[in-house]
Scaffold this motif. Structure first.
Motif, short mmCIF file in Angstrom:
data_model
loop_
_atom_site.label_atom_id
_atom_site.label_comp_id
_atom_site.label_asym_id
_atom_site.label_seq_id
_atom_site.Cartn_x
_atom_site.Cartn_y
_atom_site.Cartn_z
N PHE A 74 0.77 -1.11 -0.19
CA PHE A 74 0.04 0.06 0.00
C PHE A 74 0.88 1.37 0.03
O PHE A 74 0.60 2.29 -0.49
CB PHE A 74 -0.97 -0.16 1.18
CG PHE A 74 -2.12 -0.87 1.05
CD1 PHE A 74 -3.18 -0.45 0.08
CD2 PHE A 74 -2.39 -2.03 1.59
CE1 PHE A 74 -4.53 -1.03 -0.07
CE2 PHE A 74 -3.38 -2.92 1.33
CZ PHE A 74 -4.36 -2.27 0.81
N LEU A 75 2.03 1.20 0.83
CA LEU A 75 2.72 2.40 0.83
C LEU A 75 3.30 2.58 -0.73
O LEU A 75 3.48 3.75 -0.94
CB LEU A 75 4.12 2.25 1.94
CG LEU A 75 3.37 2.15 3.24
CD1 LEU A 75 4.56 1.89 4.23
CD2 LEU A 75 2.83 3.44 3.58
N VAL A 76 3.81 1.64 -1.17
CA VAL A 76 4.51 1.61 -2.75
C VAL A 76 3.26 2.30 -3.58
O VAL A 76 3.37 3.20 -4.48
CB VAL A 76 4.82 0.37 -3.18
CG1 VAL A 76 5.20 0.44 -4.70
CG2 VAL A 76 5.86 -0.10 -2.49
N SER A 77 2.01 2.10 -3.33
CA SER A 77 0.83 2.40 -4.02
C SER A 77 0.67 3.91 -3.73
O SER A 77 0.31 4.51 -4.75
CB SER A 77 -0.57 1.50 -3.86
OG SER A 77 -0.47 0.26 -4.32
N ALA A 78 1.10 4.17 -2.46
CA ALA A 78 0.62 5.61 -2.16
C ALA A 78 1.64 6.40 -3.04
O ALA A 78 1.25 7.57 -3.41
CB ALA A 78 0.93 5.80 -0.61
N VAL A 79 2.93 5.95 -3.06
CA VAL A 79 3.87 6.73 -4.07
C VAL A 79 3.59 6.88 -5.54
O VAL A 79 3.59 7.88 -6.00
CB VAL A 79 5.37 6.02 -3.80
CG1 VAL A 79 6.13 6.70 -4.47
CG2 VAL A 79 5.75 6.15 -2.33
N VAL A 80 3.12 5.85 -6.11
CA VAL A 80 2.68 5.81 -7.44
C VAL A 80 1.46 6.26 -7.95
O VAL A 80 1.22 6.51 -9.26
CB VAL A 80 3.12 4.39 -8.22
CG1 VAL A 80 4.55 3.85 -7.75
CG2 VAL A 80 2.01 3.21 -7.78
N THR A 123 8.35 -8.66 -3.38
CA THR A 123 7.43 -9.40 -4.48
C THR A 123 6.10 -9.29 -4.12
O THR A 123 5.24 -8.31 -4.60
CB THR A 123 8.02 -10.86 -4.47
OG1 THR A 123 7.97 -11.41 -3.23
CG2 THR A 123 9.32 -10.79 -4.86
N LEU A 124 5.57 -9.93 -3.03
CA LEU A 124 4.30 -9.97 -2.68
C LEU A 124 3.64 -8.37 -2.22
O LEU A 124 2.71 -7.93 -2.01
CB LEU A 124 3.91 -10.79 -1.42
CG LEU A 124 3.86 -12.26 -2.15
CD1 LEU A 124 3.54 -13.21 -1.19
CD2 LEU A 124 3.19 -12.62 -3.41
N GLY A 125 4.91 -7.48 -1.51
CA GLY A 125 4.55 -6.36 -1.23
C GLY A 125 4.59 -5.09 -2.25
O GLY A 125 3.52 -4.72 -2.67
N ALA A 126 5.80 -5.09 -2.82
CA ALA A 126 5.75 -3.87 -3.70
C ALA A 126 5.19 -4.25 -4.98
O ALA A 126 4.46 -3.22 -5.57
CB ALA A 126 7.37 -3.19 -4.01
N LEU A 127 5.48 -5.10 -5.58
CA LEU A 127 5.19 -5.59 -7.11
C LEU A 127 3.65 -5.89 -7.05
O LEU A 127 3.12 -5.34 -8.03
CB LEU A 127 6.15 -6.68 -7.47
CG LEU A 127 7.71 -6.34 -7.78
CD1 LEU A 127 8.35 -7.61 -8.45
CD2 LEU A 127 7.76 -5.05 -8.76
N VAL A 128 3.57 -6.57 -6.30
CA VAL A 128 1.92 -7.17 -6.32
C VAL A 128 1.05 -5.98 -5.77
O VAL A 128 -0.13 -5.81 -6.40
CB VAL A 128 1.89 -8.42 -5.57
CG1 VAL A 128 0.35 -8.81 -5.50
CG2 VAL A 128 2.40 -9.55 -6.08
N GLY A 129 1.61 -5.58 -4.94
CA GLY A 129 0.56 -4.33 -4.31
C GLY A 129 0.56 -2.94 -4.97
O GLY A 129 -0.60 -2.49 -5.08
N GLY A 130 1.99 -2.96 -5.63
CA GLY A 130 1.70 -1.56 -6.55
C GLY A 130 1.06 -2.00 -7.85
O GLY A 130 0.26 -1.12 -8.38
N GLY A 131 1.23 -3.04 -8.46
CA GLY A 131 0.51 -3.54 -9.67
C GLY A 131 -0.97 -3.51 -9.57
O GLY A 131 -1.61 -2.84 -10.39
N VAL A 132 -1.54 -4.21 -8.32
CA VAL A 132 -2.81 -4.06 -8.37
C VAL A 132 -3.63 -2.84 -8.28
O VAL A 132 -4.70 -2.78 -8.88
CB VAL A 132 -3.36 -5.15 -7.10
CG1 VAL A 132 -3.09 -4.18 -5.86
CG2 VAL A 132 -4.82 -5.46 -7.19
N ASN A 133 -2.88 -1.90 -7.90
CA ASN A 133 -3.44 -0.46 -7.95
C ASN A 133 -3.75 0.05 -9.19
O ASN A 133 -4.73 0.71 -9.48
CB ASN A 133 -2.55 0.18 -6.93
CG ASN A 133 -3.03 1.68 -6.59
OD1 ASN A 133 -4.27 1.67 -6.15
ND2 ASN A 133 -2.31 2.92 -6.72
N CYS A 134 -2.77 -0.33 -10.05
CA CYS A 134 -3.04 0.07 -11.40
C CYS A 134 -4.24 -0.56 -12.26
O CYS A 134 -4.91 -0.03 -13.22
CB CYS A 134 -1.56 -0.32 -12.35
SG CYS A 134 -0.14 0.39 -11.81
#
Length: 446
Positions: A74-80, A123-134
């Motif tokens: 979620f934090l990665v998503s918040a940035v992007v 992996t399950l944090g940044a890539l999956v969490g950031g990707g699902v936001n897109c």
């Protein structure tokens, strides 16, 4: 000259021009694509709740540290997220969602090599969490709102109800795969599913009906805005060319941000930890996994019915109903610790799924009706920062409180309070005072 309207008697929305059907066909085709994307993409993210127990068992990491990987996403998503909104404004949804598909697929496949916490976070944090936001709620809301006016709540709720159908198919299958072949095999299978199904499907996306020389459902005449100004309640507000800088200087923006933070805090605090909690209080792993799937399944009729209802009575009422569902869910989870009875178990599922998950049916519609315009993507992306931060804080706080107190009870009380605050805040954001939904327009006409 700005079109005038009265808060008490806004002009009726016009009927769609006779004989023109292609906008309806293509708009609903996009809803179907979004349905499949949500079914696969969101459940690939939700699967963390099922992966969580075997990862804990294998590595023996602290619960807060392990659940923190979900929050880190979620934090990665918040940035992007603001970049996602801006990119959608510039290049359209196809690029945004395909980026999400690639990120999620890569994260799930690379998760099979995890040996250290930082690798789980990547992996399950940044890539999956950031990707699902897109590709999930944020990515879909950025363009689907352009295709519908009269049926905006219904269209979004049908698209997002794909999560429920996907859950009842994907999550039990995944739980069985985890039991028979391990969590790494489950990650590998999910990664292949995401890439094989979603990458080709989302090549059909279009940002808005104007890209095909069409107009959205509910418009008649080329007004340049969804709704043509015919459902406007506050003409002075809607006459403003809302940029992100102007939006963040309004109280409405921050009330909406508070509502989204509180709603998502409760949602993900419950979702991430409920499987482990139910196992701890006496339910079997299979029952706990089915609970997660059933929550999403019973969400389908709730989302569609309440999304349609929001087109009749207003977005604030449905947002309030959704938050009250999470309040009830948290109270029942607390009661289940000492009374693990089947009626309470199913009440928790209905409260969380049928009522609580209806938040998604209006999450895209609320900011669209307040800040609709050519910069909507940037504004919505920034509003979703607050939702993402709430979604990140919920699982982390719940995990830390369990590590500290040995119980989830205090976490569930906090989640219930956040939902109550969210329900209150949306009335101060007041989308009804900017644009009336179709049902309110027709009622005022009578």
């Amino acid at each position: 000259m700005v079109e005038t309207a009265s808060p008490h008697s806004p002009s009726p929305l016009p009927k769609y021009p006779r004989g023109v059907r292609l906008p309806f066909f293509y708009g609903w085709l996009l809803v179907a694509i979004a349905f499949v994307t949500m079914a696969v993409g969101v459940n690939a993210r939700t699967a963390f709740s099922l992966l969580f127990p075997p990862i804990l068992d294998e590595f023996g990491w602290e619960r807060g540290v392990t659940a923190g990987a979900f929050s880190f996403g979620f934090l990665v998503s918040a940035v992007v997220t603001p970049t996602i909104g801006r990119l959608n404004d510039l290049r359209g949804p196809r690029l945004v969602i395909e980026i999400g598909v690639v990120l999620m697929g890569a994260g799930l496949l690379l998760a099979t090599f995890v040996r250290e916490p930082w690798q789980l976070y990547l992996t399950l944090g940044a890539l999956v969490g950031g990707g699902v936001n897109c590709l999930a709620y944020t990515g879909q809301s950025l363009y689907l709102t352009n295709w519908f006016v009269r049926r905006r709540g219904l269209a979004l709720s049908i698209a997002f109800s794909g999560v429920g159908i996907g859950a009842i198919v994907i999550l039990p299958w995944l739980q069985g795969l985890i039991a028979s072949a391990g969590w790494r095999a489950a990650c590998w299978a999910l990664g292949i599913l995401v890439l094989a199904v979603l990458a080709p499907l989302n090549l059909l996306l279009k940002r808005r009906p104007e890209d095909l020389g069409l107009e959205p459902d509910g418009m008649a005449g080329k007004s340049g805005t969804a709704g043509g100004g015919n459902n406007i309640v506050d003409p002075a507000w809607t006459a403003i060319d809302w940029t992100l800088g102007r939006a963040v200087r309004t109280a409405r923006f921050w009330w909406m941000a508070l509502a989204y933070f509180g709603g998502l805090f409760s949602w993900y605090a419950v979702q991430v930890h409920q499987t482990k909690y139910l196992i701890e209080i006496g339910f079997g792993p299979g029952e706990a996994a089915w609970a997660l799937g059933l929550v999403s399944l019973v969400a389908v009729p709730g989302q569609i019915a309440l999304g349609h209802l929001s087109d009749r009575i207003g977005r604030e009422w449905v947002w309030t109903i959704g938050n009250l569902g999470f309040v009830l869910c948290c109270l029942v989870l607390i009661l289940l610790r000492d009374h693990p009875a089947a009626p309470l178990f199913y009440l928790m599922i209905v409260a969380q799924g049928t009522l609580g998950y209806s938040l998604t049916s209006v999450m895209g519609a609320i900011p669209a009706e307040i800040f609709e315009g050519r910069h909507y993507g940037s504004i919505f992306g920034t509003v979703m920062l607050s939702a993402i931060l709430g979604g990140a804080a919920g699982p982390w706080v719940a995990g830390v409180l369990h590590d500290t107190t040995g119980s989830y009870i205090s976490a569930f009380w906090i989640a219930a309070a956040c939902s109550a605050i969210s329900a209150t805040a949306i009335w101060f954001a007041a989308p009804r005072k900017v644009r009336a939904v179709a049902g309110r327009v027709q009622r005022n006409k009578l």
